[in-house]
Design a protein around this motif. Structure first.
Motif, PDB file in Angstrom:
ATOM      1  N   TYR A  32      14.567   3.153   2.357  1.00 52.53           N
ATOM      2  CA  TYR A  32      15.445   2.990   1.211  1.00 52.53           C
ATOM      3  C   TYR A  32      15.121   1.708   0.435  1.00 52.53           C
ATOM      4  N   GLU A  33      14.584   0.709   1.142  1.00 50.71           N
ATOM      5  CA  GLU A  33      14.290  -0.564   0.487  1.00 50.71           C
ATOM      6  C   GLU A  33      12.813  -0.917   0.507  1.00 50.71           C
ATOM      7  N   GLN A  34      12.081  -0.442   1.533  1.00 49.35           N
ATOM      8  CA  GLN A  34      10.664  -0.773   1.672  1.00 49.35           C
ATOM      9  C   GLN A  34       9.845   0.493   1.810  1.00 49.35           C
ATOM     10  N   GLN A  35       8.635   0.461   1.273  1.00 50.75           N
ATOM     11  CA  GLN A  35       7.697   1.558   1.421  1.00 50.75           C
ATOM     12  C   GLN A  35       6.317   0.974   1.681  1.00 50.75           C
ATOM     13  N   GLY A  36       5.447   1.767   2.284  1.00 45.12           N
ATOM     14  CA  GLY A  36       4.101   1.265   2.502  1.00 45.12           C
ATOM     15  C   GLY A  36       3.304   2.097   3.473  1.00 45.12           C
ATOM     16  N   LEU A  37       2.156   1.545   3.856  1.00 42.12           N
ATOM     17  CA  LEU A  37       1.226   2.202   4.767  1.00 42.12           C
ATOM     18  C   LEU A  37       0.828   1.231   5.865  1.00 42.12           C
ATOM     19  N   ALA A  38       0.576   1.791   7.048  1.00 42.50           N
ATOM     20  CA  ALA A  38       0.080   0.976   8.160  1.00 42.50           C
ATOM     21  C   ALA A  38      -1.197   1.607   8.704  1.00 42.50           C
ATOM     22  N   LEU A  39      -2.151   0.767   9.003  1.00 44.67           N
ATOM     23  CA  LEU A  39      -3.408   1.198   9.611  1.00 44.67           C
ATOM     24  C   LEU A  39      -3.427   0.723  11.058  1.00 44.67           C
ATOM     25  N   LEU A  40      -3.571   1.653  11.978  1.00 38.61           N
ATOM     26  CA  LEU A  40      -3.709   1.323  13.394  1.00 38.61           C
ATOM     27  C   LEU A  40      -5.130   1.664  13.810  1.00 38.61           C
ATOM     28  N   THR A  41      -5.890   0.644  14.231  1.00 42.57           N
ATOM     29  CA  THR A  41      -7.291   0.852  14.565  1.00 42.57           C
ATOM     30  C   THR A  41      -7.701  -0.138  15.657  1.00 42.57           C
ATOM     31  N   THR A  42      -9.003  -0.307  15.836  1.00 39.87           N
ATOM     32  CA  THR A  42      -9.522  -1.269  16.809  1.00 39.87           C
ATOM     33  C   THR A  42     -10.326  -2.332  16.082  1.00 39.87           C
ATOM     34  N   LYS A  43     -10.505  -3.455  16.745  1.00 41.52           N
ATOM     35  CA  LYS A  43     -11.316  -4.518  16.157  1.00 41.52           C
ATOM     36  C   LYS A  43     -12.737  -4.025  15.888  1.00 41.52           C
ATOM     37  N   LYS A  44     -13.236  -3.185  16.784  1.00 45.18           N
ATOM     38  CA  LYS A  44     -14.603  -2.657  16.648  1.00 45.18           C
ATOM     39  C   LYS A  44     -14.781  -1.865  15.365  1.00 45.18           C
ATOM     40  N   HIS A  45     -13.779  -1.083  14.989  1.00 42.34           N
ATOM     41  CA  HIS A  45     -13.908  -0.201  13.832  1.00 42.34           C
ATOM     42  C   HIS A  45     -13.217  -0.744  12.578  1.00 42.34           C
ATOM     43  N   PHE A  46     -12.699  -1.937  12.666  1.00 47.92           N
ATOM     44  CA  PHE A  46     -11.853  -2.463  11.593  1.00 47.92           C
ATOM     45  C   PHE A  46     -12.558  -2.460  10.241  1.00 47.92           C
ATOM     46  N   ARG A  47     -13.766  -3.015  10.195  1.00 52.05           N
ATOM     47  CA  ARG A  47     -14.434  -3.131   8.895  1.00 52.05           C
ATOM     48  C   ARG A  47     -14.943  -1.792   8.384  1.00 52.05           C
ATOM     49  N   ASN A  48     -15.094  -0.787   9.280  1.00 56.20           N
ATOM     50  CA  ASN A  48     -15.509   0.543   8.830  1.00 56.20           C
ATOM     51  C   ASN A  48     -14.379   1.280   8.107  1.00 56.20           C
ATOM     52  N   VAL A  49     -13.170   1.124   8.609  1.00 60.56           N
ATOM     53  CA  VAL A  49     -12.060   1.917   8.062  1.00 60.56           C
ATOM     54  C   VAL A  49     -11.312   1.214   6.931  1.00 60.56           C
ATOM     55  N   LEU A  50     -11.472  -0.098   6.833  1.00 60.72           N
ATOM     56  CA  LEU A  50     -10.698  -0.849   5.841  1.00 60.72           C
ATOM     57  C   LEU A  50     -10.951  -0.387   4.403  1.00 60.72           C
ATOM     58  N   PRO A  51     -12.208  -0.120   3.986  1.00 58.97           N
ATOM     59  CA  PRO A  51     -12.425   0.322   2.593  1.00 58.97           C
ATOM     60  C   PRO A  51     -11.727   1.650   2.284  1.00 58.97           C
ATOM     61  N   VAL A  52     -11.728   2.573   3.235  1.00 61.29           N
ATOM     62  CA  VAL A  52     -11.080   3.863   3.004  1.00 61.29           C
ATOM     63  C   VAL A  52      -9.564   3.697   2.979  1.00 61.29           C
ATOM     64  N   PHE A  53      -9.055   2.830   3.840  1.00 62.33           N
ATOM     65  CA  PHE A  53      -7.611   2.543   3.823  1.00 62.33           C
ATOM     66  C   PHE A  53      -7.219   1.956   2.468  1.00 62.33           C
ATOM     67  N   ARG A  54      -8.033   1.068   1.949  1.00 62.58           N
ATOM     68  CA  ARG A  54      -7.773   0.479   0.624  1.00 62.58           C
ATOM     69  C   ARG A  54      -7.731   1.562  -0.457  1.00 62.58           C
ATOM     70  N   SER A  55      -8.590   2.557  -0.360  1.00 59.39           N
ATOM     71  CA  SER A  55      -8.674   3.583  -1.404  1.00 59.39           C
ATOM     72  C   SER A  55      -7.366   4.361  -1.543  1.00 59.39           C
ATOM     73  N   LEU A  56      -6.575   4.401  -0.490  1.00 61.52           N
ATOM     74  CA  LEU A  56      -5.292   5.110  -0.561  1.00 61.52           C
ATOM     75  C   LEU A  56      -4.338   4.433  -1.548  1.00 61.52           C
ATOM     76  N   PHE A  57      -4.526   3.153  -1.788  1.00 62.83           N
ATOM     77  CA  PHE A  57      -3.640   2.397  -2.677  1.00 62.83           C
ATOM     78  C   PHE A  57      -4.057   2.486  -4.147  1.00 62.83           C
ATOM     79  N   THR A  58      -5.290   2.924  -4.399  1.00 67.93           N
ATOM     80  CA  THR A  58      -5.775   2.897  -5.793  1.00 67.93           C
ATOM     81  C   THR A  58      -6.430   4.188  -6.251  1.00 67.93           C
ATOM     82  N   GLU A  59      -6.813   5.074  -5.335  1.00 67.68           N
ATOM     83  CA  GLU A  59      -7.622   6.234  -5.723  1.00 67.68           C
ATOM     84  C   GLU A  59      -7.035   7.574  -5.288  1.00 67.68           C
ATOM     85  N   ALA A  60      -5.796   7.629  -4.891  1.00 66.57           N
ATOM     86  CA  ALA A  60      -5.183   8.897  -4.497  1.00 66.57           C
ATOM     87  C   ALA A  60      -5.115   9.842  -5.694  1.00 66.57           C
ATOM     88  N   THR A  61      -5.254  11.153  -5.438  1.00 67.41           N
ATOM     89  CA  THR A  61      -5.369  12.132  -6.528  1.00 67.41           C
ATOM     90  C   THR A  61      -4.146  13.037  -6.678  1.00 67.41           C
TER      91      THR A  61
END
Length: 392
Positions: free
Chosen positions: A69-98
């Motif tokens: 009701y007051e807050q909205q958002g997204l959370a990414l749960l991953t591992t340190k090993k894969h962090f830099r691989n998934v971060l760009p795609v996670f970012r795309s959800l905030f700017t490139e959703a169709t």
């Protein structure tokens, strides 16, 4: 950005939260933030919905949607090993959703089914109505969705909200075993995230002008009752006393309401009370599903228990039981690093920090029965409490 380090755990949780913006006063527009959030994973400019699912599965990662009701958002749960691989795609959800129309139609059908089910179920319906009674129909916490509101949602409206109102004053909450490299990655992908600052304020409360709201359900086999009132924010020094009073009344399985309504009278399988939290204040609700014909008597017993709590000091045995229960419950809320961030966010929204919990623990250990009587008498007057009944 707020960060809690977990040197022994390589799991990473990165959450981005923003205020849920009531960008329009039209009732049908109140559902736009909900549909926007829930369609972010239906595709981006570079990846389809199935490709997004496969991508995050491949990297043992998960994206969680937070719609509040007051807050909205997204959370990414991953591992340190894969962090830099998934971060760009996670970012795309905030700017490139169709927001494809075919998927929106599916979501709209699902939402209308949910609305119908909530209306038919006395418990779900009473939860809606007590919020409406306490906060008003135009407040985000009191608004109730209807089928015709869903029909008005369009892809155009969602895209407009996404581009203009979605990214408002974002805050980043990170928990994990991260170093300079990972923080550089966060800065790279989110340091230039387009957003707008906002001093968005919630509308004023418009509480129901009568004490009771009754909705008849002649064919229901039970009555769902809800009693409640708006209280005070956590920053108020009286808050801890109200927390103890609520616990004694209905906040744990050995509470007075459980013993009276469930165990002695057998009117219900379960009755409880709780303190809910909003950015500006907390609120209090008693909830129970009662056997047909006993709703009125149950409500009177609730008021009697409040009167006893305000008039007679609790026994040493009850005081000790509540003290031990609350100490154990508080410690259990800090059992993992991810719990630490959850606890921080809970107080952060009201402008507090971790020392709130130190003060809470100190109060639990040292409160007196007389203090709880005084707070109950001051804040839980019967005339200030609203009532909802849905049932026969």
């Amino acid at each position: 950005m707020y960060f809690i380090n977990t040197p022994q755990i390589d799991a990473v949780r990165l959450e981005i939260l923003m205020p849920t913006s009531s960008h329009s006063t039209n009732p049908e527009d109140a559902l736009i933030p909900f549909f926007t959030l829930n369609m972010l994973l239906e595709g981006t400019k570079e990846m389809t919905s199935s490709e997004l699912d496969d991508f995050f599965d491949f990297y043992a990662s998960e994206v969680e949607i937070h719609t509040g009701y007051e807050q909205q958002g997204l959370a990414l749960l991953t591992t340190k090993k894969h962090f830099r691989n998934v971060l760009p795609v996670f970012r795309s959800l905030f700017t490139e959703a169709t927001f494809p129309e075919k998927e929106l139609n599916k979501r709209k059908s699902q939402k209308k089914l949910t609305i119908n089910l909530q209306f038919e179920q006395t418990g779900a319906r009473s939860n809606q109505l007590i919020r409406k009674v306490l906060f008003g129909p135009n407040h985000p916490f009191g608004y109730i969705s209807e089928e015709n509101h869903v029909d008005q949602i369009t892809c155009t409206a969602i895209r407009d909200y996404y581009n203009r109102f979605f990214r408002i004053s974002p805050e980043i909450f990170v928990t994990g075993n991260l170093g300079d490299r990972e923080f550089a990655d966060i800065d790279r992908w989110f340091g230039d995230l387009p957003y707008i600052e906002s001093d968005f304020l919630l509308p004023e409360l418009e509480p129901y002008d009568k004490k009771r709201l009754y909705e008849s359900r002649p064919n229901a086999v039970q009555s769902s009752i809800r009693l409640g009132k708006v209280l005070i924010p956590k920053s108020n020094p009286d808050f801890f006393g109200l927390m103890i009073a609520n616990t004694a009344l209905g906040g744990y399985f050995g509470s007075r309401l459980v013993k009276n309504i469930r165990e002695e009278k057998g009117f219900t399988y379960g009755i409880s009370s709780f303190l809910g939290s909003l950015k500006s204040t907390d609120y209090w609700i008693v909830l129970a599903d009662i056997k047909e014909g006993f709703a009125e008597q149950t409500i009177q017993e609730i008021y009697l228990e409040l009167e006893r709590l305000a008039s007679y000091p609790m026994s040493k045995e009850e005081l000790l039981t509540i003290r031990n229960y609350l100490v154990g419950n508080l410690l259990a809320q800090f059992s993992s690093p991810f719990d630490l961030m959850t606890r921080f966010k809970r107080v952060h929204l009201q402008g507090l920090d971790f020392d709130f919990y130190e003060k809470q623990l100190h109060f639990i250990k040292h409160f007196s029965a007389e203090e709880i009587m005084e707070k109950t008498k001051s804040y839980f007057k019967a005339e200030s409490i609203k009532e909802v009944i849905v049932g026969p």
